[in-house]
Design an enzyme around this catalytic site. Structure first.
Site, PDB file in Angstrom:
ATOM      1  N   GLY A 147       0.828  -1.211   0.000  1.00 51.43           N
ATOM      2  CA  GLY A 147       0.000   0.000   0.000  1.00 51.43           C
ATOM      3  C   GLY A 147       0.859   1.255   0.000  1.00 51.43           C
ATOM      4  N   GLY A 204      -0.283   4.624  -1.440  1.00 53.70           N
ATOM      5  CA  GLY A 204      -1.447   5.280  -0.842  1.00 53.70           C
ATOM      6  C   GLY A 204      -1.067   6.519  -0.042  1.00 53.70           C
ATOM      7  N   PHE A 205      -2.066   7.090   0.585  1.00 54.37           N
ATOM      8  CA  PHE A 205      -1.899   8.333   1.347  1.00 54.37           C
ATOM      9  C   PHE A 205      -0.823   8.164   2.437  1.00 54.37           C
ATOM     10  CE2 PHE A 205      -4.032  10.496   5.186  1.00 54.37           C
ATOM     11  CZ  PHE A 205      -3.267  11.654   5.058  1.00 54.37           C
ATOM     12  N   VAL A 262      -1.901  -7.757  -2.953  1.00 49.93           N
ATOM     13  CA  VAL A 262      -1.407  -8.598  -1.836  1.00 49.93           C
ATOM     14  C   VAL A 262      -2.039  -9.980  -1.816  1.00 49.93           C
ATOM     15  CG1 VAL A 262      -0.493  -7.066  -0.044  1.00 49.93           C
ATOM     16  CG2 VAL A 262      -2.959  -7.331  -0.260  1.00 49.93           C
ATOM     17  N   ALA A 269      -4.806  -1.699   2.224  1.00 47.17           N
ATOM     18  CA  ALA A 269      -6.147  -2.048   2.679  1.00 47.17           C
ATOM     19  C   ALA A 269      -7.148  -1.205   1.930  1.00 47.17           C
ATOM     20  CB  ALA A 269      -6.300  -1.793   4.180  1.00 47.17           C
ATOM     21  N   TYR A 323     -15.625  -2.526   7.676  1.00 46.59           N
ATOM     22  CA  TYR A 323     -14.222  -2.099   7.637  1.00 46.59           C
ATOM     23  C   TYR A 323     -13.554  -2.362   8.993  1.00 46.59           C
ATOM     24  CZ  TYR A 323     -10.283   1.178   7.855  1.00 46.59           C
ATOM     25  OH  TYR A 323      -9.055   1.751   8.039  1.00 46.59           O
ATOM     26  N   ASN A 363      -7.406   9.638  13.616  1.00 46.36           N
ATOM     27  CA  ASN A 363      -7.810  10.296  12.363  1.00 46.36           C
ATOM     28  C   ASN A 363      -6.608  10.942  11.689  1.00 46.36           C
ATOM     29  OD1 ASN A 363     -10.322  10.148  14.107  1.00 46.36           O
ATOM     30  ND2 ASN A 363     -11.153  10.773  12.135  1.00 46.36           N
ATOM     31  N   ARG A 381     -12.336  13.824  18.469  1.00 44.05           N
ATOM     32  CA  ARG A 381     -11.441  12.925  17.756  1.00 44.05           C
ATOM     33  C   ARG A 381     -10.004  13.328  18.038  1.00 44.05           C
ATOM     34  NH1 ARG A 381     -15.685  10.995  17.140  1.00 44.05           N
ATOM     35  NH2 ARG A 381     -16.672  10.105  15.279  1.00 44.05           N
TER      36      ARG A 381
HETATM   37  N1  NAD Z   1      -6.443   7.359   6.770  1.00 43.26           N
HETATM   38  C1  NAD Z   1      -6.744   7.105   8.043  1.00 43.26           C
HETATM   39  O1  NAD Z   1      -7.204   7.998   8.782  1.00 43.26           O
HETATM   40  C2  NAD Z   1      -6.507   5.734   8.623  1.00 43.26           C
HETATM   41  C3  NAD Z   1      -6.889   5.520   9.955  1.00 43.26           C
HETATM   42  C4  NAD Z   1      -6.674   4.274  10.519  1.00 43.26           C
HETATM   43  C5  NAD Z   1      -6.074   3.272   9.785  1.00 43.26           C
HETATM   44  N2  NAD Z   1      -5.716   3.483   8.487  1.00 43.26           N
HETATM   45  C6  NAD Z   1      -5.056   2.377   7.773  1.00 43.26           C
HETATM   46  O2  NAD Z   1      -3.871   2.873   7.158  1.00 43.26           O
HETATM   47  C7  NAD Z   1      -3.603   2.132   5.974  1.00 43.26           C
HETATM   48  C8  NAD Z   1      -3.365   3.070   4.810  1.00 43.26           C
HETATM   49  O3  NAD Z   1      -4.550   3.842   4.599  1.00 43.26           O
HETATM   50  P1  NAD Z   1      -4.601   5.153   3.695  1.00 43.26           P
HETATM   51  O4  NAD Z   1      -5.444   6.134   4.394  1.00 43.26           O
HETATM   52  O5  NAD Z   1      -3.238   5.507   3.264  1.00 43.26           O
HETATM   53  O6  NAD Z   1      -5.474   4.609   2.456  1.00 43.26           O
HETATM   54  P2  NAD Z   1      -5.162   4.656   0.872  1.00 43.26           P
HETATM   55  O7  NAD Z   1      -6.364   4.130   0.181  1.00 43.26           O
HETATM   56  O8  NAD Z   1      -4.639   5.992   0.480  1.00 43.26           O
HETATM   57  O9  NAD Z   1      -3.962   3.613   0.733  1.00 43.26           O
HETATM   58  C9  NAD Z   1      -4.148   2.239   0.715  1.00 43.26           C
HETATM   59  C10 NAD Z   1      -3.324   1.677  -0.431  1.00 43.26           C
HETATM   60  O10 NAD Z   1      -3.453   0.251  -0.403  1.00 43.26           O
HETATM   61  C11 NAD Z   1      -3.616  -0.200  -1.743  1.00 43.26           C
HETATM   62  N3  NAD Z   1      -4.336  -1.466  -1.698  1.00 43.26           N
HETATM   63  C12 NAD Z   1      -5.585  -1.698  -1.263  1.00 43.26           C
HETATM   64  N4  NAD Z   1      -5.908  -2.994  -1.384  1.00 43.26           N
HETATM   65  C13 NAD Z   1      -4.814  -3.597  -1.913  1.00 43.26           C
HETATM   66  C14 NAD Z   1      -4.535  -4.937  -2.276  1.00 43.26           C
HETATM   67  N5  NAD Z   1      -5.449  -5.904  -2.148  1.00 43.26           N
HETATM   68  N6  NAD Z   1      -3.295  -5.212  -2.757  1.00 43.26           N
HETATM   69  C15 NAD Z   1      -2.355  -4.239  -2.899  1.00 43.26           C
HETATM   70  N7  NAD Z   1      -2.592  -2.936  -2.582  1.00 43.26           N
HETATM   71  C16 NAD Z   1      -3.814  -2.632  -2.101  1.00 43.26           C
HETATM   72  C17 NAD Z   1      -4.383   0.919  -2.455  1.00 43.26           C
HETATM   73  O11 NAD Z   1      -4.196   0.884  -3.864  1.00 43.26           O
HETATM   74  C18 NAD Z   1      -3.793   2.156  -1.804  1.00 43.26           C
HETATM   75  O12 NAD Z   1      -2.698   2.657  -2.546  1.00 43.26           O
HETATM   76  C19 NAD Z   1      -4.771   1.179   5.782  1.00 43.26           C
HETATM   77  O13 NAD Z   1      -4.410  -0.080   6.274  1.00 43.26           O
HETATM   78  C20 NAD Z   1      -5.861   1.793   6.648  1.00 43.26           C
HETATM   79  O14 NAD Z   1      -6.767   0.809   7.099  1.00 43.26           O
HETATM   80  C21 NAD Z   1      -5.930   4.697   7.890  1.00 43.26           C
END
Ligand code: NAD
Ligand code: ZN
Length: 350
Positions: A7, A10-11, A55, A76, A178, A207, A246
């Site tokens: 991931g 991602g963000f 994954v 995720a 989720y 958050n 939060r």
């Molecule tokens: N943003 C928040 O506030 C927050 C809070 C708590 C937990 N999280 C956790 O942090 C992690 C990252 O979240 P984020 O906010 O960066 O989200 P995001 O959607 O920006 O990043 C997630 C990345 O995972 C990739 N991905 C998803 N499913 C996949 C798969 N099956 N195989 C390969 N890649 C896959 C997506 O393409 C994406 O680039 C996650 O596990 C999320 O549950 C985020």
């Protein structure tokens, strides 16, 4: 060290990659670039070994694990989604995906995992009744929400409760699909650790906000929804009475927590999982956050709508003392500074 960041496009993952590279680590990224998360192809930082793969793909995972010292599992499907029809996709990406990754790690004799978990595993935050001590209010009733009674009352006496900081030992109470998949990830990782002698730090992010946050989609967080409204020239619409508390934690601090956890895997025992809240330690209401963002952006002023979403929790704020004590990590970005930066930071096309 060579770290695999799943991931990593991602963000949060992309900030982790940047921080790891800056700290002198080698980084490999595996990301499926889910359409819900990426409308356009993200930038992959120079010097990272990039794998466009899922994954759940056993061969791609085995290949990506070759030569790796530790895994930072961020991949995720996030957010609340549109409706229950999303459930199989959440379970597939988050739980089947984690199982495939862990099986690959077992096969490759890898022993170190940092897992992106979430505050959503707790459900509601910590509440205390002056007569009944710490209590666990269940989901709020529609009739109460309709009447604008947003604070959950004491389940024993109905009196108002004081909201406090939730610690890692609070019981889990996932309230949606989720949340259930995030908790299952922890359980799977703990089972892997027991079976292999591995070590897991489960980082329960609160958050998270900051540059690169996805624009408003059904999968985005509230800070991004407000920021997106402001950039359309609209007032942020604050649900309930805006008094929901939060812990807004900056994405660079979350990346820092991942590095700290990878460094020593904090205090996680051999053959076990240890959970850590990752929050700023500075709780704010959603109304305050909307206000800070709108002010930094230059208006318009947020509107408090009294609307509600079933399944939203009223207050959830964390104590992140455990991670501070066991790894030396400390959040660096104060609330006002972070929100001011976020008001003009680029968002990602969702
Ligand atoms: N943003 C928040 O506030 C927050 C809070 C708590 C937990 N999280 C956790 O942090 C992690 C990252 O979240 P984020 O906010 O960066 O989200 P995001 O959607 O920006 O990043 C997630 C990345 O995972 C990739 N991905 C998803 N499913 C996949 C798969 N099956 N195989 C390969 N890649 C896959 C997506 O393409 C994406 O680039 C996650 O596990 C999320 O549950 C985020
Ligand atoms: Zn009571």
């Amino acid at each position: 060290m060579l770290i695999l960041v799943t991931g990593g496009a991602g963000f949060i993952g992309s900030h982790i990659v940047t921080a790891l590279v800056a700290a002198g680590h080698e980084v490999r990224v595996l990301d499926a670039l889910l359409p819900a998360a990426h409308r356009t192809a993200p930038e992959i930082p120079d010097g990272t070994d990039w794998r466009h793969a899922d994954v759940r793909d056993k061969e791609a995972v085995a290949d990506a694990l070759r030569g790796v010292d530790a895994v930072c599992h961020q991949a995720a499907m996030v957010g609340l989604g549109k409706d229950f029809a999303d459930a199989p996709d959440y379970v597939g990406c988050n739980d089947l995906g984690t199982a495939v990754l862990l099986a690959g790690m077992a096969e490759a004799a890898l022993r170190r995992l940092v897992l992106a978990s979430s505050m959503v595993v707790y459900g509601e935050g910590r509440y205390e009744c002056s007569r009944h001590g710490v209590v666990r209010p269940g989901p709020r009733r529609v009739a109460d929400l309709e009447a604008g009674a947003f604070e959950p009352p004491c389940p024993s006496c109905g009196e108002p409760l004081a909201a406090g900081l939730v610690g890692e030992d609070a019981p889990a109470d996932p309230r949606n699909v989720y949340a259930a998949t995030k908790l299952a990830q922890e359980h799977l990782a703990a089972a892997w650790a027991r079976a292999t002698g591995g070590r897991v730090a489960a980082l329960r992010y609160h958050n998270v906000y900051g540059p690169g946050m996805p624009r408003d989609t059904p999968y985005a967080g509230v800070a991004s929804l407000f920021r997106s409204a402001l950039s359309r020239g609209e007032a942020p619409r604050v649900f309930e009475d805006g008094g929901q508390r939060r812990d807004f934690v900056h994405v660079r601090d979350v990346a820092g927590a991942n590095l700290a956890a990878l460094d020593g895997l904090a205090g996680s025992p051999d053959g076990g999982l240890r959970a850590y809240n990752v929050g700023s330690g500075e709780p704010h209401t959603v109304g305050e956050m909307a206000g800070a963002l709108a002010e930094a952006y230059g208006g318009p002023t947020p509107v408090v709508t009294g609307e509600y979403r079933l399944g939203d929790v009223r207050h959830i704020t964390a104590s992140s003392q455990r991670l501070r004590d066991e790894s030396g990590w400390k959040p660096q970005v104060p609330f006002t500074e972070g929100m001011t930066e976020f008001a003009s930071a680029p968002l990602r096309a969702g």
